[in-house]
Scaffold this motif. Structure first.
Motif, PDB file in Angstrom:
ATOM      1  N   PRO A  60     -90.566 -11.587 -17.179  1.00 18.12           N
ATOM      2  CA  PRO A  60     -91.727 -12.468 -16.962  1.00 18.12           C
ATOM      3  C   PRO A  60     -92.481 -12.881 -18.221  1.00 18.12           C
ATOM      4  O   PRO A  60     -92.863 -14.054 -18.349  1.00 18.12           O
ATOM      5  N   PRO A  61     -92.713 -11.975 -19.190  1.00 20.83           N
ATOM      6  CA  PRO A  61     -93.433 -12.409 -20.398  1.00 20.83           C
ATOM      7  C   PRO A  61     -92.715 -13.504 -21.181  1.00 20.83           C
ATOM      8  O   PRO A  61     -93.346 -14.244 -21.930  1.00 20.83           O
ATOM      9  N   LEU A  62     -91.382 -13.616 -20.995  1.00 26.60           N
ATOM     10  CA  LEU A  62     -90.636 -14.646 -21.720  1.00 26.60           C
ATOM     11  C   LEU A  62     -91.109 -16.048 -21.350  1.00 26.60           C
ATOM     12  O   LEU A  62     -91.190 -16.927 -22.198  1.00 26.60           O
ATOM     13  N   PHE A  63     -91.437 -16.236 -20.072  1.00 22.34           N
ATOM     14  CA  PHE A  63     -91.851 -17.569 -19.626  1.00 22.34           C
ATOM     15  C   PHE A  63     -93.158 -17.978 -20.293  1.00 22.34           C
ATOM     16  O   PHE A  63     -93.305 -19.108 -20.760  1.00 22.34           O
ATOM     17  N   SER A  64     -94.100 -17.059 -20.343  1.00 18.79           N
ATOM     18  CA  SER A  64     -95.369 -17.356 -21.018  1.00 18.79           C
ATOM     19  C   SER A  64     -95.161 -17.523 -22.517  1.00 18.79           C
ATOM     20  O   SER A  64     -95.750 -18.406 -23.143  1.00 18.79           O
ATOM     21  N   LYS A  65     -94.302 -16.681 -23.090  1.00 21.04           N
ATOM     22  CA  LYS A  65     -94.048 -16.740 -24.532  1.00 21.04           C
ATOM     23  C   LYS A  65     -93.454 -18.089 -24.932  1.00 21.04           C
ATOM     24  O   LYS A  65     -93.754 -18.629 -25.991  1.00 21.04           O
ATOM     25  N   PHE A  66     -92.607 -18.649 -24.039  1.00 14.90           N
ATOM     26  CA  PHE A  66     -91.975 -19.935 -24.332  1.00 14.90           C
ATOM     27  C   PHE A  66     -92.820 -21.122 -23.893  1.00 14.90           C
ATOM     28  O   PHE A  66     -92.371 -22.263 -23.954  1.00 14.90           O
ATOM     29  N   GLY A  67     -94.053 -20.860 -23.439  1.00 15.29           N
ATOM     30  CA  GLY A  67     -94.972 -21.962 -23.165  1.00 15.29           C
ATOM     31  C   GLY A  67     -95.039 -22.438 -21.740  1.00 15.29           C
ATOM     32  O   GLY A  67     -95.550 -23.531 -21.476  1.00 15.29           O
ATOM     33  N   LEU A  68     -94.547 -21.643 -20.772  1.00 12.82           N
ATOM     34  CA  LEU A  68     -94.612 -22.033 -19.371  1.00 12.82           C
ATOM     35  C   LEU A  68     -95.820 -21.374 -18.698  1.00 12.82           C
ATOM     36  O   LEU A  68     -96.125 -20.209 -18.951  1.00 12.82           O
ATOM     37  N   ASN A  69     -96.486 -22.118 -17.831  1.00 16.39           N
ATOM     38  CA  ASN A  69     -97.573 -21.567 -17.039  1.00 16.39           C
ATOM     39  C   ASN A  69     -96.977 -20.878 -15.815  1.00 16.39           C
ATOM     40  O   ASN A  69     -96.163 -21.460 -15.097  1.00 16.39           O
ATOM     41  N   THR A  70     -97.363 -19.630 -15.550  1.00 13.85           N
ATOM     42  CA  THR A  70     -96.741 -18.846 -14.477  1.00 13.85           C
ATOM     43  C   THR A  70     -97.684 -18.594 -13.297  1.00 13.85           C
ATOM     44  O   THR A  70     -97.476 -17.682 -12.515  1.00 13.85           O
ATOM     45  N   GLU A  71     -98.701 -19.453 -13.152  1.00 16.01           N
ATOM     46  CA  GLU A  71     -99.622 -19.285 -12.016  1.00 16.01           C
ATOM     47  C   GLU A  71     -98.881 -19.415 -10.679  1.00 16.01           C
ATOM     48  O   GLU A  71     -99.250 -18.783  -9.686  1.00 16.01           O
ATOM     49  N   GLY A  72     -97.835 -20.219 -10.656  1.00 13.50           N
ATOM     50  CA  GLY A  72     -97.069 -20.412  -9.432  1.00 13.50           C
ATOM     51  C   GLY A  72     -95.886 -19.476  -9.288  1.00 13.50           C
ATOM     52  O   GLY A  72     -95.050 -19.653  -8.390  1.00 13.50           O
ATOM     53  N   LEU A  73     -95.792 -18.442 -10.135  1.00 12.27           N
ATOM     54  CA  LEU A  73     -94.713 -17.452 -10.056  1.00 12.27           C
ATOM     55  C   LEU A  73     -95.209 -16.273  -9.219  1.00 12.27           C
ATOM     56  O   LEU A  73     -96.076 -15.510  -9.654  1.00 12.27           O
ATOM     57  N   LEU A  74     -94.668 -16.118  -8.020  1.00 13.51           N
ATOM     58  CA  LEU A  74     -95.160 -15.125  -7.068  1.00 13.51           C
ATOM     59  C   LEU A  74     -94.165 -13.981  -6.920  1.00 13.51           C
ATOM     60  O   LEU A  74     -92.958 -14.194  -6.829  1.00 13.51           O
ATOM     61  N   ILE A  75     -94.703 -12.743  -6.876  1.00 13.99           N
ATOM     62  CA  ILE A  75     -93.867 -11.553  -6.680  1.00 13.99           C
ATOM     63  C   ILE A  75     -93.892 -11.179  -5.202  1.00 13.99           C
ATOM     64  O   ILE A  75     -94.958 -11.061  -4.596  1.00 13.99           O
ATOM     65  N   THR A  76     -92.720 -10.992  -4.601  1.00 14.14           N
ATOM     66  CA  THR A  76     -92.614 -10.663  -3.179  1.00 14.14           C
ATOM     67  C   THR A  76     -92.036  -9.258  -3.006  1.00 14.14           C
ATOM     68  O   THR A  76     -91.585  -8.632  -3.963  1.00 14.14           O
ATOM     69  N   SER A  77     -92.008  -8.805  -1.770  1.00 15.87           N
ATOM     70  CA  SER A  77     -91.430  -7.487  -1.469  1.00 15.87           C
ATOM     71  C   SER A  77     -89.914  -7.557  -1.351  1.00 15.87           C
ATOM     72  O   SER A  77     -89.251  -6.529  -1.245  1.00 15.87           O
ATOM     73  N   HIS A  78     -89.363  -8.770  -1.333  1.00 13.93           N
ATOM     74  CA  HIS A  78     -87.911  -8.949  -1.276  1.00 13.93           C
ATOM     75  C   HIS A  78     -87.318  -8.862  -2.684  1.00 13.93           C
ATOM     76  O   HIS A  78     -88.039  -8.762  -3.678  1.00 13.93           O
TER      77      HIS A  78
END
Length: 292
Positions: A60-78
Motif C-alpha cells: 500500500p505505501p507504494l501507491f502513495s509513494k508513486f503519487g496516487l491518492n488512496t482515499e478510494g482504496l478499501l480494505i475488506t474482510s475478503h
C-alpha cells in the motif's frame, strides 16, 4: 493533492508464468499499471479498489509513494484478487483466478474523485457493475474511458476463466466516451474488426479502440477507422500492457482531444513498457515522444 484522473478496478497479486521464467507475488491490476503509468506521465490519480487483509503490508505505501491518492482504496474482510497468468511465446494468455475481492459499489467512490478530468475504468473480474460505471459517466465531470476486460470473464469452479459476452453489456457502454477492447475479448464477438467497432460505437461511445498486440491497434472515430502500427520491440512481460495503453491514451486525449494522435502515443507507451517485467519500466512522456 489535486486529483486530476481516477483509476477504478481491483488491485491484484499475480503470478506471471513467462516463456523466460516465473515472476511471483507481483503487484498487478488496473490501479497498479494504469495508475503508475499516469503518475509517470505527470498526473495525480485517485484509486478506487478493494483489497483484503492478506495484502502484503509493503505494497500500500507504494501507491502513495508513486503519487496516487488512496482515499478510494478499501480494505475488506475478503482476500485480495489473485491471478496466475501463463503466456505463450506469441503472447497468448491463459488465466486462472485464485481469489476475488468484493464488488466496487457506487458509494465506494469518494465524492471528491468525481471532479477529476478523466476516469479510466478497467475491471479485472466483474467487480465494477453497470451502476458503478454509470456513476462515473453520469455524475463525473471528466472523460470516461472503459476497458471491459473483466466484464467478459466468467469464473469456473477450477479457477479457470471463460470469456463470454454479458447480456447487460450495453448498460456499461451507454454513457461511456471511449471504449477499448483487447484482442483476447475480440474472439467473443465472432465478427470482423470493422463490424465490432461499428457495434461498439452504436452502443454509446464516441471512440472505439481495438488493441491487437504486436499488430498495433485500430481506432474508430467520426465514422472512420484508422490502423496504427505497434513499436518493434522484444517483449519481456505483456502483463498490464492494455492498462498502460489505456492510461497513456487518456492522458494524451485529455490534452489534445485527438483520438488518432492519442492512440499513437498509447501504442508507443505500451510497446516501451512490455520490455520490462512486472510493474516497472513505465515510460515518461519524453521517452514516448522519442520512440514516436
Amino acid at each position: 493533492m489535486q486529483i486530476d484522473t481516477v483509476v477504478a478496478g481491483h488491485i491484484t497479486v499475480d503470478v506471471n508464468v513467462l516463456p523466460h521464467g516465473i515472476v511471483e507475488n507481483v503487484l498487478g491490476g488496473t490501479p497498479t499499471y494504469a495508475g503508475f503509468a499516469l503518475t509517470t506521465l505527470g498526473h495525480e490519480p485517485g484509486v478506487v479498489s478493494k483489497i483484503g487483509k492478506d495484502f502484503p503490508e509493503h505494497f500500500p505505501p507504494l501507491f502513495s509513494k508513486f503519487g496516487l491518492n488512496t482515499e478510494g482504496l478499501l480494505i475488506t474482510s475478503h482476500n485480495t484478487t489473485k491471478f496466475e497468468n501463463t503466456y505463450s511465446e506469441d503472447g497468448e494468455r491463459e488465466q486462472v483466478c485464485k481469489e476475488v475481492s468484493p464488488p466496487i459499489k457506487p458509494e465506494d467512490i469518494p465524492q471528491v474523485y468525481l471532479d477529476a478530468r478523466g476516469f479510466y475504468i478497467s475491471p479485472v473480474m466483474s467487480e465494477l457493475p453497470p451502476e458503478t460505471v454509470s456513476k462515473f459517466s453520469e455524475e463525473g465531470k471528466g472523460i470516461t474511458m472503459l476497458d471491459p476486460q473483466g466484464i467478459f470473464r466468467e469464473l469456473k469452479d477450477s479457477g479457470k476463466i471463460q470469456l463470454r459476452k454479458p447480456d447487460n453489456f450495453e448498460e456499461y457502454l451507454k454513457n461511456v466516451d471511449v471504449i477499448k477492447v483487447g484482442r483476447d475479448e475480440l474472439k467473443i464477438f465472432d465478427k470482423s474488426t470493422e463490424e465490432i467497432m461499428k457495434e461498439l460505437v452504436e452502443m454509446g461511445p464516441k471512440i472505439a479502440i481495438l488493441t491487437l498486440g504486436a499488430e498495433g491497434c485500430k481506432v474508430s472515430s467520426n465514422g472512420e477507422i484508422t490502423e496504427i502500427k505497434s513499436l518493434d520491440v522484444e517483449a519481456e512481460d505483456l502483463t498490464g500492457a492494455g492498462d498502460v495503453f489505456g492510461a497513456a491514451f487518456l492522458s494524451h486525449y485529455l490534452e489534445t482531444r485527438d483520438p488518432i494522435d492519442s492512440a499513437k502515443f498509447a501504442n508507443a507507451a505500451a510497446g516501451l513498457k512490455v520490455k520490462y517485467k512486472g510493474p516497472t519500466g513505465f515510460p515518461s512522456e519524453k521517452e514516448i515522444k522519442d520512440a514516436l
